[in-house]
Motif scaffolding. Structure first.
Motif, PDB file in Angstrom:
ATOM      1  N   ILE A   1      68.004  47.794  15.426  1.00  0.00           N
ATOM      2  CA  ILE A   1      69.213  47.912  16.377  1.00  0.00           C
ATOM      3  C   ILE A   1      70.698  48.711  15.958  1.00  0.00           C
ATOM      4  N   PRO A   2      70.839  49.556  16.474  1.00  0.00           N
ATOM      5  CA  PRO A   2      72.108  50.013  15.747  1.00  0.00           C
ATOM      6  C   PRO A   2      73.211  49.374  15.662  1.00  0.00           C
ATOM      7  N   GLU A   3      73.537  49.322  14.359  1.00  0.00           N
ATOM      8  CA  GLU A   3      74.908  48.381  13.949  1.00  0.00           C
ATOM      9  C   GLU A   3      75.996  48.253  14.776  1.00  0.00           C
ATOM     10  N   MET A   4      76.517  49.229  15.546  1.00  0.00           N
ATOM     11  CA  MET A   4      77.933  49.354  16.230  1.00  0.00           C
ATOM     12  C   MET A   4      77.261  48.525  17.377  1.00  0.00           C
TER      13      MET A   4
ATOM     14  N   TYR B   1      64.693  44.394  28.197  1.00  0.00           N
ATOM     15  CA  TYR B   1      65.260  45.463  27.657  1.00  0.00           C
ATOM     16  C   TYR B   1      64.085  46.253  27.252  1.00  0.00           C
ATOM     17  N   LEU B   2      63.335  46.340  27.960  1.00  0.00           N
ATOM     18  CA  LEU B   2      62.184  47.378  27.598  1.00  0.00           C
ATOM     19  C   LEU B   2      62.929  48.893  27.844  1.00  0.00           C
ATOM     20  N   ASP B   3      63.539  49.282  28.670  1.00  0.00           N
ATOM     21  CA  ASP B   3      64.155  50.585  28.888  1.00  0.00           C
ATOM     22  C   ASP B   3      64.775  50.745  27.577  1.00  0.00           C
TER      23      ASP B   3
ATOM     24  N   LEU C   1      62.047  51.811  24.968  1.00  0.00           N
ATOM     25  CA  LEU C   1      61.479  52.905  25.281  1.00  0.00           C
ATOM     26  C   LEU C   1      62.567  54.153  25.012  1.00  0.00           C
ATOM     27  N   LEU C   2      63.481  54.079  25.307  1.00  0.00           N
ATOM     28  CA  LEU C   2      64.652  55.249  24.741  1.00  0.00           C
ATOM     29  C   LEU C   2      64.613  55.333  23.370  1.00  0.00           C
ATOM     30  N   ARG C   3      64.508  54.295  22.582  1.00  0.00           N
ATOM     31  CA  ARG C   3      64.551  54.181  20.967  1.00  0.00           C
ATOM     32  C   ARG C   3      63.187  54.839  20.533  1.00  0.00           C
TER      33      ARG C   3
ATOM     34  N   THR D   1      71.304  55.755  18.209  1.00  0.00           N
ATOM     35  CA  THR D   1      72.524  55.311  18.026  1.00  0.00           C
ATOM     36  C   THR D   1      73.175  54.731  19.090  1.00  0.00           C
ATOM     37  N   ALA D   2      74.276  53.633  19.051  1.00  0.00           N
ATOM     38  CA  ALA D   2      74.548  52.694  19.743  1.00  0.00           C
ATOM     39  C   ALA D   2      74.854  53.426  21.485  1.00  0.00           C
ATOM     40  N   ASN D   3      75.439  54.457  21.234  1.00  0.00           N
ATOM     41  CA  ASN D   3      75.858  55.240  22.441  1.00  0.00           C
ATOM     42  C   ASN D   3      74.488  55.377  23.248  1.00  0.00           C
ATOM     43  N   ASP D   4      73.646  55.891  22.650  1.00  0.00           N
ATOM     44  CA  ASP D   4      72.384  56.203  23.346  1.00  0.00           C
ATOM     45  C   ASP D   4      71.651  54.999  23.968  1.00  0.00           C
ATOM     46  N   LEU D   5      71.492  53.906  23.313  1.00  0.00           N
ATOM     47  CA  LEU D   5      70.504  52.868  23.707  1.00  0.00           C
ATOM     48  C   LEU D   5      71.416  51.777  24.417  1.00  0.00           C
TER      49      LEU D   5
END
Length: 283
Positions: free
Chosen positions: A139-142, A214-216, A219-221, A232-236
């Motif tokens: 999970i992205p730190e930010m 949080y499946l989406d 899937l993004l990750r 990255t946090a911004n993406d997820l």
């Protein structure tokens, strides 16, 4: 006859005592270090069973820096632990494809199935490994840091101070946590209590990696992995819409927190890395 029996008994006893010295012992089984050679070792992070007095800090910048300094090592350690598990998953999958899973492999698979909340009777096949690979990731730190700050009021909320719960996680067994103010009469949920902040971080990350809401995000990750792109946090963060009743408004608030606080986290990380390097340097 009696003497011969006694002599035979003595010989057998001596043989039993000497046998271990002549039978070669198998070395204790351990995870192959080469599997995780490309990864940093899992840090030995102090277990935090109390929260600092963040509410006593009147300087906003000081409070933010102290909060991130407190929490960042736990987040980094949990992500590195997950990467180690992910590397071993890849190793086990290789043996599965070759048809040579060991008893230790099967035991580990059972542990993963339980931890990542898959069906107990799920078949050991490509589908299982695909599901585990999707769930067993960082999970992205930010994202973790700003959610913790948002949900806990920068470590000042009742749930963070009394329950070491920085993420507002719920539980449903009476007495498992703290009853939230304003809970409806027929409400059953409580805000979970943890024995340490470290447990709170681990539980939050497990929740993001397993809950259907949080499946989406997962899937993004997964797609980022397939495209060999940074996670990255911004993406997820768009995948957290179900985390709050505020939905899109909540996402935009977290995005703003990431933008504002990223420089502070970067500075804190540099300071922590410098301290670690200084401690590791020969005296």
């Amino acid at each position: 006859m009696r003497i011969a029996t006694i002599i035979l008994f003595i010989i057998l006893c001596v043989a039993a005592l000497l046998t271990p010295w002549f039978i070669p012992k198998e070395p204790p089984k351990k995870e192959d270090a080469s599997v995780v050679a490309h990864l940093p070792p899992i840090p030995d992070v102090e277990i935090k069973t109390t929260m600092p007095e963040f509410s006593a800090m009147t300087d906003v910048s000081e409070k933010k820096e102290a909060f991130f300094r407190f929490l960042l090592p736990m987040v980094e350690a949990e992500n590195i632990r997950i990467l180690h598990e992910r590397a071993y998953l890849k190793d086990v999958y290789g043996r599965f494809q070759e048809g040579r899973l060991t008893a230790d492999d099967k035991q580990k698979i059972d542990e993963w199935i339980e931890y990542y909340r898959l069906e107990e009777d799920i078949a050991i096949d490509d589908n299982l490994f695909g599901l585990l690979k999707r769930r067993m990731d960082i999970i992205p730190e930010m994202m973790v840091l700003v959610q913790a700050a948002n949900e806990s009021g920068w470590g000042t909320s009742r749930f963070s101070r009394m329950g070491l719960n920085l993420f507002g996680q719920w539980c449903y067994v009476k007495g498992c946590g703290l009853v939230p103010t304003g809970r409806s009469e027929d409400g059953r949920h409580e805000v979970a209590k943890f024995d340490s902040v470290n447990e709170s971080v681990k539980s939050y990350m497990r929740n993001i990696n397993t809950h259907g809401a949080y499946l989406d995000l997962r899937l993004l990750r997964e797609q980022k992995r397939l495209d060999n792109e940074d996670i990255t946090a911004n993406d997820l963060i768009v995948g957290l819409e179900s985390y709050s009743e505020r939905g899109v408004e909540y996402i935009e608030e977290l995005r703003a927190m990431i933008r504002i606080n990223r420089p502070i986290v970067k500075e804190v990380r540099q300071e922590l890395n410098a301290e670690t390097s200084s401690e590791a340097a020969p005296q």
